[in-house]
Design an enzyme around this catalytic site. Structure first.
Site, PDB file in Angstrom:
ATOM      1  N   VAL A 225     -27.328  13.142   7.930  1.00  0.00           N
ATOM      2  CA  VAL A 225     -28.292  12.031   8.115  1.00  0.00           C
ATOM      3  C   VAL A 225     -29.495  12.469   8.980  1.00  0.00           C
ATOM      4  O   VAL A 225     -30.965  12.620   8.309  1.00  0.00           O
ATOM      5  CB  VAL A 225     -27.974  10.851   8.877  1.00  0.00           C
TER       6      VAL A 225
ATOM      7  N   VAL B  76     -25.717   0.412   6.027  1.00  0.00           N
ATOM      8  CA  VAL B  76     -25.032  -0.550   5.146  1.00  0.00           C
ATOM      9  C   VAL B  76     -24.775  -0.029   3.614  1.00  0.00           C
ATOM     10  O   VAL B  76     -23.476   0.324   3.032  1.00  0.00           O
ATOM     11  CB  VAL B  76     -25.855  -2.020   5.112  1.00  0.00           C
TER      12      VAL B  76
ATOM     13  N   GLY C 283     -18.781  16.701  -0.354  1.00  0.00           N
ATOM     14  CA  GLY C 283     -19.444  15.996   0.816  1.00  0.00           C
ATOM     15  C   GLY C 283     -19.718  14.426   0.799  1.00  0.00           C
ATOM     16  O   GLY C 283     -20.275  14.179   1.663  1.00  0.00           O
TER      17      GLY C 283
ATOM     18  N   GLU D 145     -15.725  11.025   4.242  1.00  0.00           N
ATOM     19  CA  GLU D 145     -15.856  11.249   5.649  1.00  0.00           C
ATOM     20  C   GLU D 145     -14.821  12.377   6.177  1.00  0.00           C
ATOM     21  O   GLU D 145     -13.542  12.142   5.207  1.00  0.00           O
ATOM     22  CB  GLU D 145     -15.521  10.015   6.388  1.00  0.00           C
TER      23      GLU D 145
ATOM     24  N   LYS E 280     -19.617  -2.447   6.906  1.00  0.00           N
ATOM     25  CA  LYS E 280     -20.712  -2.799   6.347  1.00  0.00           C
ATOM     26  C   LYS E 280     -20.706  -4.150   5.751  1.00  0.00           C
ATOM     27  O   LYS E 280     -21.681  -4.920   5.997  1.00  0.00           O
ATOM     28  CB  LYS E 280     -20.913  -2.021   4.901  1.00  0.00           C
TER      29      LYS E 280
HETATM   30  N1  LIG Z   1     -23.339  11.082   5.823  1.00  0.00           N
HETATM   31  C1  LIG Z   1     -23.839   9.898   5.318  1.00  0.00           C
HETATM   32  O1  LIG Z   1     -23.967  10.027   4.254  1.00  0.00           O
HETATM   33  C2  LIG Z   1     -24.219   8.701   5.951  1.00  0.00           C
HETATM   34  C3  LIG Z   1     -24.445   7.310   5.399  1.00  0.00           C
HETATM   35  C4  LIG Z   1     -24.483   6.411   5.944  1.00  0.00           C
HETATM   36  C5  LIG Z   1     -24.415   6.269   7.527  1.00  0.00           C
HETATM   37  N2  LIG Z   1     -24.060   7.437   8.115  1.00  0.00           N
HETATM   38  C6  LIG Z   1     -23.586   7.299   9.542  1.00  0.00           C
HETATM   39  O2  LIG Z   1     -24.741   8.256  10.184  1.00  0.00           O
HETATM   40  C7  LIG Z   1     -23.975   8.685  11.247  1.00  0.00           C
HETATM   41  C8  LIG Z   1     -24.258  10.373  11.258  1.00  0.00           C
HETATM   42  O3  LIG Z   1     -23.406  10.950  10.061  1.00  0.00           O
HETATM   43  P1  LIG Z   1     -23.641  12.396   9.769  1.00  0.00           P
HETATM   44  O4  LIG Z   1     -23.102  12.340   8.297  1.00  0.00           O
HETATM   45  O5  LIG Z   1     -24.687  12.569   9.744  1.00  0.00           O
HETATM   46  O6  LIG Z   1     -22.706  12.892  10.594  1.00  0.00           O
HETATM   47  P2  LIG Z   1     -22.373  14.664  11.102  1.00  0.00           P
HETATM   48  O7  LIG Z   1     -22.970  15.330   9.794  1.00  0.00           O
HETATM   49  O8  LIG Z   1     -21.273  14.841  11.261  1.00  0.00           O
HETATM   50  O9  LIG Z   1     -23.549  14.928  12.224  1.00  0.00           O
HETATM   51  C9  LIG Z   1     -23.277  14.429  13.479  1.00  0.00           C
HETATM   52  C10 LIG Z   1     -24.176  15.044  14.430  1.00  0.00           C
HETATM   53  O10 LIG Z   1     -24.366  14.339  15.604  1.00  0.00           O
HETATM   54  C11 LIG Z   1     -24.237  15.148  16.641  1.00  0.00           C
HETATM   55  N3  LIG Z   1     -23.438  14.620  17.807  1.00  0.00           N
HETATM   56  C12 LIG Z   1     -22.113  14.265  17.854  1.00  0.00           C
HETATM   57  N4  LIG Z   1     -21.911  13.873  19.143  1.00  0.00           N
HETATM   58  C13 LIG Z   1     -23.059  13.834  19.809  1.00  0.00           C
HETATM   59  C14 LIG Z   1     -23.358  13.596  21.057  1.00  0.00           C
HETATM   60  N5  LIG Z   1     -22.603  12.794  22.050  1.00  0.00           N
HETATM   61  N6  LIG Z   1     -24.761  13.882  21.574  1.00  0.00           N
HETATM   62  C15 LIG Z   1     -25.443  14.475  20.814  1.00  0.00           C
HETATM   63  N7  LIG Z   1     -25.519  14.559  19.460  1.00  0.00           N
HETATM   64  C16 LIG Z   1     -23.996  14.566  18.945  1.00  0.00           C
HETATM   65  C17 LIG Z   1     -23.603  16.470  15.972  1.00  0.00           C
HETATM   66  O11 LIG Z   1     -23.777  17.553  17.003  1.00  0.00           O
HETATM   67  P3  LIG Z   1     -23.441  19.076  16.491  1.00  0.00           P
HETATM   68  O12 LIG Z   1     -24.184  19.501  15.474  1.00  0.00           O
HETATM   69  O13 LIG Z   1     -23.831  19.922  17.758  1.00  0.00           O
HETATM   70  O14 LIG Z   1     -22.069  19.131  16.067  1.00  0.00           O
HETATM   71  C18 LIG Z   1     -24.307  16.414  14.657  1.00  0.00           C
HETATM   72  O15 LIG Z   1     -25.467  16.999  14.552  1.00  0.00           O
HETATM   73  C19 LIG Z   1     -22.654   8.406  11.271  1.00  0.00           C
HETATM   74  O16 LIG Z   1     -22.512   7.075  12.294  1.00  0.00           O
HETATM   75  C20 LIG Z   1     -22.245   7.890   9.941  1.00  0.00           C
HETATM   76  O17 LIG Z   1     -21.448   6.817   9.785  1.00  0.00           O
HETATM   77  C21 LIG Z   1     -23.647   8.792   7.328  1.00  0.00           C
END
Ligand SMILES: NC(=O)c1ccc[n+]([C@@H]2O[C@H](COP(=O)([O-])OP(=O)(O)OC[C@H]3O[C@@H](n4cnc5c(N)ncnc54)[C@H](OP(=O)(O)O)[C@@H]3O)[C@@H](O)[C@H]2O)c1
Length: 422
Positions: free
Chosen positions: A25, A134, A189, A192, A207
């Site tokens: 994201v 959501v 991708g 989760e 959601k």
């Molecule tokens: N992916 C989707 O399509 C999607 C859709 C809707 C909502 N979301 C929500 O959006 C959020 C992020 O999802 P994502 O898919 O982008 O996750 P992701 O690809 O796994 O990336 C997570 C990021 O958070 C960083 N991180 C984790 N713990 C941290 C901390 N304590 N301090 C600073 N940075 C930290 C990680 O750092 P590193 O890079 O150093 O590991 C990484 O850059 C989640 O809550 C997810 O449920 C995701």
């Protein structure tokens, strides 16, 4: 007629964004911004977790203490998009205590702590927006909050998890088995890291909890909401649905259940071709709204992925820039509906053996299956919730085949449900 003024000609100061998390994201949001230089926003600081990780931007642009961004008064907006719900709550609640403007995408954190976060927003004057949490790029929260802020809704039904929907499409269109379809969703991708969040419907449950607050003014803890998933689905279940001209879809439904109450559940259901949800395939999401006066409406779009969620985050940041916040007008109403007790629905249940089904029928007080591997019958939602994990472990697949409605016979007592849940 439009008259240009001096303020139109002075360059507005760029809003300074602190970005916490640079995964799917965070990178989507950052890339979109870099392609829209006129967006009047600049990502001034980025915090991530892991030093030394390969990233698409120079290493000196990253730092590792997200709380430093929360404390930085030079940042106008914080975007929290990390994958750790507990840490996200610490960061977002600390930011709101400082009266800050925050965007988050973390549905699990929001669903669990919505009450507390709303309290902090009110007490300290900050603002929290979370459209991306959501249905990805579908602007459903702002639709509910502003357009339907006053009009009563009768029902909301949605496909809110692209990964499980992708698996169902692959299985029904290409005859894949569950494991193959799930592996493909993970490779692309969509899923989760922990597939249970998607496949056991924990993600759409979070959601649905957020939608219930905005659509009906109902605040409910996610653990009180029934969520059944598709981990035990087989091609035989899809054939059972297809023989009736239907598809199986994981549907989150919130609907008026009676005076002052709503039903709220997420489970696989047989959907017929008249429903707009029937045609929502692969990783797409869809939401059908039934409003008291406006009638039925349908929203469809990409529910996840780097750019769709990045786009929703950008829309929220721009909304903050314009001073917007959610009105939560239905949450403020005195007569906001509660979660209805004592609901029932007709289900299809299939186990891997007749013996296993026999046992399940006893748990749920259904007629004996007579040697078959599946049965249909009416069950109470409380009983399904109490046996949810046991059903999953026993390899049972459950799908709703009727409406969720008040039970014909009242539950003997609330204690009975509590005993079942124990
Ligand atoms: N992916 C989707 O399509 C999607 C859709 C809707 C909502 N979301 C929500 O959006 C959020 C992020 O999802 P994502 O898919 O982008 O996750 P992701 O690809 O796994 O990336 C997570 C990021 O958070 C960083 N991180 C984790 N713990 C941290 C901390 N304590 N301090 C600073 N940075 C930290 C990680 O750092 P590193 O890079 O150093 O590991 C990484 O850059 C989640 O809550 C997810 O449920 C995701």
């Amino acid at each position: 007629m439009y008259q240009p003024s001096l303020t139109d000609l002075t360059e507005p100061a760029k809003l300074r964004v602190g970005l916490i998390g640079f995964g799917c994201v965070g990178q989507g949001f950052h890339t979109i911004l870099s392609q829209l230089p006129e967006a009047e926003l600049v990502v001034a600081r980025i915090a991530v977790k892991t030093p030394g990780k390969a990233r698409p931007l120079p290493a000196e642009q990253f730092e590792f203490d997200a709380h430093a961004l929360v404390q930085d008064p030079e940042l106008d907006v914080l975007v929290e998009v990390i994958d750790d719900a507990d840490e996200a709550f610490q960061l977002v609640s600390a930011a709101l205590r400082l009266g800050r403007r925050v965007v988050t995408a973390n549905k699990a954190m929001l669903a669990r702590h919505l009450n507390t976060l709303l309290r902090l927003e009110l007490d300290y004057g900050g603002t929290l927006l979370y459209e991306a949490a959501v249905a990805g790029s579908i602007p459903v929260l702002r639709t509910l909050d502003s357009y339907f802020g006053s009009e009563p809704l009768l029902a909301l039904r949605g496909i809110l998890n692209g990964s499980s929907n992708y698996v169902l499409t692959r299985m029904s269109e290409e005859g894949s088995d569950y494991a193959t379809a799930l592996a493909e969703a993970q490779r692309l991708g969509f899923a989760e890291t922990d597939p249970a969040l998607d496949m056991a419907a924990f993600d759409p449950r979070s959601k649905a909890v957020l939608l219930a607050a905005h659509a009906f003014g109902t605040l409910v803890h996610p653990e009180r909401v029934l969520n059944l998933g598709i981990e035990n689905i087989t091609p035989a279940d899809l054939e059972y649905a297809a023989a009736q001209g239907k598809k199986i879809k994981v549907i989150a439904e919130i609907r008026q259940a009676g005076p002052g109450s709503v039903s709220l559940a997420v489970l696989p259901r047989l959907v017929d071709a008249q429903s707009p949800l029937y045609a929502v395939e692969r990783e797409m999401n869809g939401i059908e709204l039934e409003a008291a006066y406006a009638g039925s409406q349908f929203l469809r779009g990409k529910g996840a992925g780097s750019f769709p969620t990045g786009s929703a985050v950008l829309a929220d940041v721009r909304a903050l820039q314009r001073g917007q916040r959610y009105e939560y007008s239905k949450l403020g109403a005195d007569d906001r509906p509660r979660l209805a007790p004592n609901l029932e629905t007709e289900v299809y249940l299939r186990a891997s053996s007749a013996e296993a089904l026999e046992e399940v029928a006893q748990w749920l007080e259904l007629p004996a299956p007579n040697g078959q591997h599946f049965l249909t019958g009416t069950v109470r939602l409380e009983a399904l919730l109490a046996r949810r994990d046991a059903l999953r472990e026993a390899g049972v697949f459950v799908a709703g085949i009727g409406e969720i409605q008040p039970a014909a016979l009242p539950v003997a007592s609330i204690q009975e449900a509590a005993v079942l849940a124990a």
